[in-house]
Design a protein around this motif. Structure first.
Motif: not given
Length: 386
Positions: A221-228
């Motif tokens: 929700s904060k725009g941080r990449e968490v998974r690829r």
């Protein structure tokens, strides 16, 4: 429908027509038997190029063409291009011009299909203009006409948004959607299927501004990449190539729109597997590809209203008479369910006259497109005055 489509259609189709004319005239000029009456000289070739390009890029004609307007029908465009081809000493009969128009249209349709971005349609058009400019480089007056038109196109189209370019491309795709004419040059390179539809590749560089497919990124929700995570893209894609120059002169980078009929510039496309086409080892017209199309167009029938002051000419279809005879006997051997742009080498005057009569009847039976007259009448009137 985009109201800015017509100029690009006319320039690209006209460019493809000039490619074919130039190739045939150059081939005739290098004929071994230069003593034959009607063989084209280098001066004849330059005259034809200068006359056609000068008419094509005349100021009054281009000013009318560049006005916002709906795209013309195939019939009207073909009529305009016929007048353009007749701006010099050549004459094409209606049936032959139909075939030539189909070849030009299929070439441009293929370029529209392969165009990476809608905006890159300009680069395809600029490639045509650059090559046309090279045809008339020894005639400064005509070169100035080409440059002036090029500047106007840059001025008009540089301000269009991405959405307007997308609408322009969609207009072109709708315009060509019902044309599925088989062209032997495309069949040989396996970029066209036997049903006349193009076989497009799922590999190659992606358009500028587009990431290579195959990667999924998830953000919180904060725009941080968490998974690829990765997925199979279904093709072999690469990073986009550098952007071409949209100025009057420069490296266009994109190869679409260049002259594919020259030996020094083979067609550069990414091709996919397509059904193979049955071929014959004996010499025939398809072996010469559509490069020999003009020979049939100009030699099979007598043109109406041929200027009596001009010296007649003959364009050789083949290198030797033996090849011409062998090709003539094999013309009807490989009939197909699909329409193929084929070239009849036999100089059958009776058949040619009958074909011209039938074509004339079709023309007489066709109804006007609108009660107020056909679109393009103003352009045709201007061409008559040039």
């Amino acid at each position: 429908m985009s109201v800015r489509t017509l100029p690009l259609v006319f320039i690209n189709l006209g460019g493809e027509m000039l490619y074919i004319l130039d190739q045939r005239l150059r081939a005739q000029n290098t004929s071994e038997d230069n003593s034959e009456k009607g063989v084209w000289s280098e001066n004849d070739r330059k005259r034809v190029m200068n006359d056609i390009v000068g008419t094509m890029f005349s100021k009054t004609f281009m000013d009318e063409l560049l006005k916002p307007q709906q795209l013309y029908s195939h019939r009207t465009l073909k009529t305009v291009l016929t007048r353009l081809a007749h701006a010099s000493i050549m004459r094409l009969n209606p049936a032959s011009m139909d075939r030539l128009y189909e070849l030009m249209a299929m070439a441009f349709k293929y370029q529209v299909f392969l165009c990476p971005r809608p905006k890159d349609l300009l680069l395809i058009s600029y490639n045509h203009i650059d090559t046309i400019r090279e045809f008339v480089k020894d005639t400064p007056v005509v070169v100035n006409q080409v440059d002036e038109t090029h500047r106007k196109i840059i001025e008009i189209y540089s301000s269009l948004s991405d959405g307007e370019f997308q609408l322009l491309r969609q207009t072109l795709l709708i315009f060509f959607q019902d044309m599925h004419v088989r062209v032997s040059l495309f069949l040989k390179n396996q970029v066209q299927n036997p049903n006349g539809r193009f076989a497009l590749s799922t590999s190659g560089p992606v358009p500028r501004g587009i990431d290579v497919p195959g990667l999924i990124r998830t953000f919180d929700s904060k725009g941080r990449e968490v998974r690829r995570s990765e997925f199979p893209p279904g093709g072999s894609y690469s990073s986009p190539i550098r952007e071409g120059c949209f100025d009057l002169h420069g490296d266009r980078v994109i190869r679409l729109g260049l002259n594919m009929y020259t030996v020094n510039h083979p067609e550069e496309t990414h091709t996919s597997k397509a059904p193979s086409v049955k071929t014959d080892d004996s010499p025939n017209l398809l072996a010469k590809e559509e490069l020999n199309l003009l020979a049939r167009l100009m030699g099979s029938m007598k043109a109406e209203k041929q200027p009596t002051a001009e010296i007649g000419f003959r364009v050789n279809l083949f290198t030797t008479d033996q090849e011409e005879e062998e090709a003539g006997t094999s013309c009807g051997a490989d009939e197909s369910l699909f329409g193929v742009i084929n070239i009849q080498a036999m100089q059958d005057q009776q058949a040619a006259t009958e074909l011209a009569r039938i074509a004339g009847e079709f023309t007489e039976q066709e109804q006007p497109e609108s009660p107020g007259g056909n679109k393009g009448d103003d352009l045709l009137a201007m061409m008559d005055d040039l």
